[in-house]
Design an enzyme around this catalytic site. Structure first.
Site, short mmCIF file in Angstrom:
data_model
loop_
_atom_site.label_atom_id
_atom_site.label_comp_id
_atom_site.label_asym_id
_atom_site.label_seq_id
_atom_site.Cartn_x
_atom_site.Cartn_y
_atom_site.Cartn_z
CD GLU A 60 -1.63 -2.46 1.35
OE1 GLU A 60 -2.35 -3.39 0.97
OE2 GLU A 60 -0.54 -2.62 1.95
CG HIS A 129 -9.98 -8.89 6.25
ND1 HIS A 129 -9.24 -9.71 7.07
CD2 HIS A 129 -9.45 -9.01 5.01
CE1 HIS A 129 -8.30 -10.32 6.35
NE2 HIS A 129 -8.40 -9.90 5.11
#
Length: 337
Positions: A60, A129
């Site tokens: 990321e 998540h």
């Protein structure tokens, strides 16, 4: 107009912008051939080619760094971080580089990047998540933070984000991906299922950043919410039979303080609802803003209904979320305060 759920509306927004502006690019984790883990980018690589829609490594910090360079060069990249929980490795790039580039360069360079990410719980994704990190980014000057609650707003807000010259974090509530949500949380939502949606224009349109929406007018109290919690608040108001005015913030930064102030001064009461943990959550900032601007109009203390101050509880996530019962209890506390 077409009937779309949020996944389809987001896909339509990116389709419109890729077609409309050759400087728009889309990349991220599994967004190309696979079409995204929630299918938000399905079919876009086939339509626009792998030079404009392409997969990227699970890195990321690298994704955002590359996007910042693209934006400074004049492109308008859309980046997907597969889950909001994955955004932390890119935190430094977002807050130290993207957010400051225009100001640091005296306006010579911009960072017109849009960072999309599914956020929040509801699919038993576990602690890596399911997080709600919006409060971390609303502290950062130079980054706009957007959270839609319905397909129409999702498309219009995403188009506005892509067209904006500053970086925008666009958090997408996973529980709202698949279609209408009645506010209850007695079962997990499956965002990849085909459920009825809402009427959404197929062409280009925008919903302005920084403008809230009053989704339910009322006289007794003001409820400030965003994302999934808008629907929970609507359900709670109906079940409690309280004349609550529910304000969907839509954009957290910049926040529409004028709409908030007008509503609270009218009702004299305020309840704030969000899924993220309570301490240091965005609701604390909202509470301070309301207190500063509406103190002499308040008939009761401001209340918050939020997630618990615990690490994300995988097994008990449906107890962690504020539901209609907890929000209704919060409404009662404000009404009797």
């Amino acid at each position: 107009m077409a009937t779309m759920n949020m996944v389809q509306a987001l896909n339509s927004a990116m389709d419109v912008m890729l077609q409309r502006d050759p400087d728009v690019l889309l990349f991220g984790e599994d967004v190309g051939f696979f079409g995204g883990v929630f299918r938000c980018t399905e079919g876009l690589q086939q339509r626009y080619g792998d030079q404009r829609v392409f997969d990227a490594p699970i890195a990321e910090g690298g994704l955002i760094a590359v996007a910042i360079g693209m934006g400074a060069y004049g492109l308008r990249p859309i980046i997907e971080c597969q889950f909001a929980d994955y955004i932390y490795p890119a935190f430094d790039q977002i807050v130290s580089e993207a957010a400051r580039l225009r100001h640091r360069s005296g306006g010579e360079f911009n960072s017109p990047i849009t960072i999309r990410s599914p956020y929040g719980g509801g699919i038993f994704g576990g602690q890596t998540h399911s997080q709600s990190p919006e409060g971390l980014f609303t502290h950062v000057c130079g980054v706009k933070t957007v959270i839609p609650s319905n397909p129409y707003d999702a498309k219009g807000l995403l188009i506005s984000a892509v067209e904006d010259d500053d970086p925008v974090l666009f958090f997408e509530p996973k529980r709202l991906y698949s279609g209408p949500f009645d506010g209850h949380h007695d079962r997990p939502m499956r965002p990849w299922t085909d459920q009825p949606g809402s009427d959404v224009p197929i062409e280009h349109y925008t919903v302005p950043l920084g403008k809230a929406a009053v989704v339910r007018p009322g006289e007794d109290l003001t409820v400030l919410a965003y994302g999934t919690m808008v629907h929970v608040a609507l359900t709670a108001a109906e079940e409690m039979d309280i004349d609550a005015e529910i304000v969907d913030l839509r954009t957290l930064l910049p926040v529409d303080i004028e709409t908030i102030e007008a509503s609270v001064k009218k009702t004299g009461r305020c309840l704030i609802v969000h899924e993220a943990t309570r301490t240091g959550g965005y609701g604390a900032e909202l509470s301070a803003l309301v207190q500063e601007r509406c103190f002499h109009h308040l008939e009761a203390p401001i209340q918050r209904v939020t997630g618990w101050d615990t690490p994300y509880p995988h097994t008990f996530e449906w107890h962690y979320f504020p539901g209609p019962r907890r929000v209704g209890e919060g409404m009662k506390r404000v009404m009797v305060g």
